[in-house]
Design an enzyme around this catalytic site. Sequence first.
Site, mmCIF file in Angstrom:
data_model
loop_
_atom_site.group_PDB
_atom_site.id
_atom_site.type_symbol
_atom_site.label_atom_id
_atom_site.label_comp_id
_atom_site.label_asym_id
_atom_site.label_seq_id
_atom_site.Cartn_x
_atom_site.Cartn_y
_atom_site.Cartn_z
ATOM 1 N N HIS A 157 75.779 -13.911 35.800
ATOM 2 C CA HIS A 157 76.654 -12.757 35.619
ATOM 3 C C HIS A 157 77.224 -12.247 36.939
ATOM 4 C CE1 HIS A 157 72.935 -10.283 36.355
ATOM 5 N NE2 HIS A 157 73.814 -9.509 36.962
ATOM 6 N N ASP A 199 70.943 -16.913 32.485
ATOM 7 C CA ASP A 199 71.607 -16.082 33.495
ATOM 8 C C ASP A 199 71.373 -16.622 34.903
ATOM 9 O OD1 ASP A 199 73.273 -14.062 34.341
ATOM 10 O OD2 ASP A 199 71.663 -12.605 34.560
ATOM 11 N N SER A 225 70.890 -8.140 42.104
ATOM 12 C CA SER A 225 70.990 -9.169 41.087
ATOM 13 C C SER A 225 71.149 -10.553 41.715
ATOM 14 C CB SER A 225 72.188 -8.875 40.183
ATOM 15 O OG SER A 225 72.272 -9.803 39.141
#
Length: 527
Positions: free
Chosen positions: A161, A191, A264
């Site tokens: 993402h 992911d 992230s």
Amino acid sequence: MTDRPDLSTLPSYKAPKRSLFSARKLALMASVVAGLGAATYGFSPSHNPADLFTTPAHAQVNNEVKKVQQPVGFADIVERVKPSVISVKVNIREKVAKDDSNNDDSPFQPGSPMERFFRRFGGPDGLPPGLRGGPRGGGVVTGQGSGFFISADGFAVTNNHVVDGADKVEVTTDDGKTYSAKVIGTDPRTDLALIKVEGGSNFQFAKLSDSKPRIGDWVLAVGNPFGLGGTVTAGIVSASGRDIGNGPYDDFIQIDAPVNKGNSGGPAFDVSGEVMGVNTAIYSPSGGSVGIAFSIPAQTVKSVVAQLKDKGAVSRGWIGVQIQPVTSDIADSLGMKKAEGALVAEPQANGPAAKAGIESGDVITSVNGEPVKDARELARTIGGLAPGNAVKLNVLHKGQDKTVNLTLGQLPNNLEAKADTDKSDKGNSSRGTDVPKLGLTVAPANSVAGAGKEGVVVTEVDPKSAAAERGFKEGDVILEVAGKSVGTAGEVRDAITAARNDSKNSVLMRVKSGGSSRFVAVPLAKG
């Protein structure tokens, strides 16, 4: 006032002679006592009070104890691993808005990669600052994340993402140098993404751990929170095997090391300096860290990255079944001692499982001899095997254990079942017939337009009934009750009566809702 014992009455007691102390002697004693007090509490900086009461050997032991009691920091570990961590910056060209009130082309639509990005590690409402209410006009949206090198030649891991849909990817190393990077491959289901830095070599890289972390182990999160660059936070492993509803392969490590927007894709290190997981999501009502973050385990990262590097995509094994958990009610209705395994709601036509003879209502209990705890574990186990592999499944089929051998197919890219657009036309049917013990009113499916030819359609649900609590709604079609196909309300009653006579506490029904089917265990009323 309390009485004191008369010691003069004791046989061995001899009264001491009364002695007198001069004022000078009393003053001297007072000064000695005061001096001890000063030595204990009012010593000068040039004297160690311990020297007055301990020998040099004791002092040495005390010094050793002090050394042991000093907290051990993470500086040595951080100094070794921090250069392997990178900041990732992406540019995504947004599309021109057609309508501010309904912008279907916006990359920030609910569920879109950019919306997920900013909801996980961006604004609390899923949009970056300045874009509340949706993008206005064309332009470039910039996002930031983290990553880490896994090889000296510039291969690095980050989140899908973070780079999904990016027109341009740049990374900044710990020493402040900036490089262009290209996306080698992505895997939305876990992911994860693999990128390759261009124009550099001999990068310091991190090793993915071979061991599974234990709850309570130390963990260091390194990344790019809020775009600040290389930042280190510490915590412990809080839990493992977490399912956060991200996908069928959820198996996250939960950590309490502060992880914020921009972390992230960054690594979570153990105290050996190896990567135990890749930080991918946080639980945050406010958008900042509340001590709940989730990391993808290193074992998953290894498997996915190897395929991304080799083929640019991930191929997963597939047996072609729609599965659901075995609840305690379902286990009771099937005569199982434990609520374990994966219940087959429906095998897909021409899939490997259907060809091997697996049917609706079967419970898959093990794969290649390894027990299956629940439906998620079955999905992860099968998905971790390569297409074409032969597997042996242990299956509970109509109360009997059997072994099924099959060859795995390849998981299709899209397995989302489309909802059935046909609606029940209740005007073409009567109210149906009550099944009072369950709180349902049903009618033959073939008598209701759009309900199909098999089973009975639910025309009314008592909102206070056990069926309502289990999610039954008007328009659902009951295909089976207690393993028997039904087509009328009478057949439903007969199946329920048979289950009650068998001392079952609940009855298992196969229900079709929209375009998919599921099993529902409904408690049986007594009497």
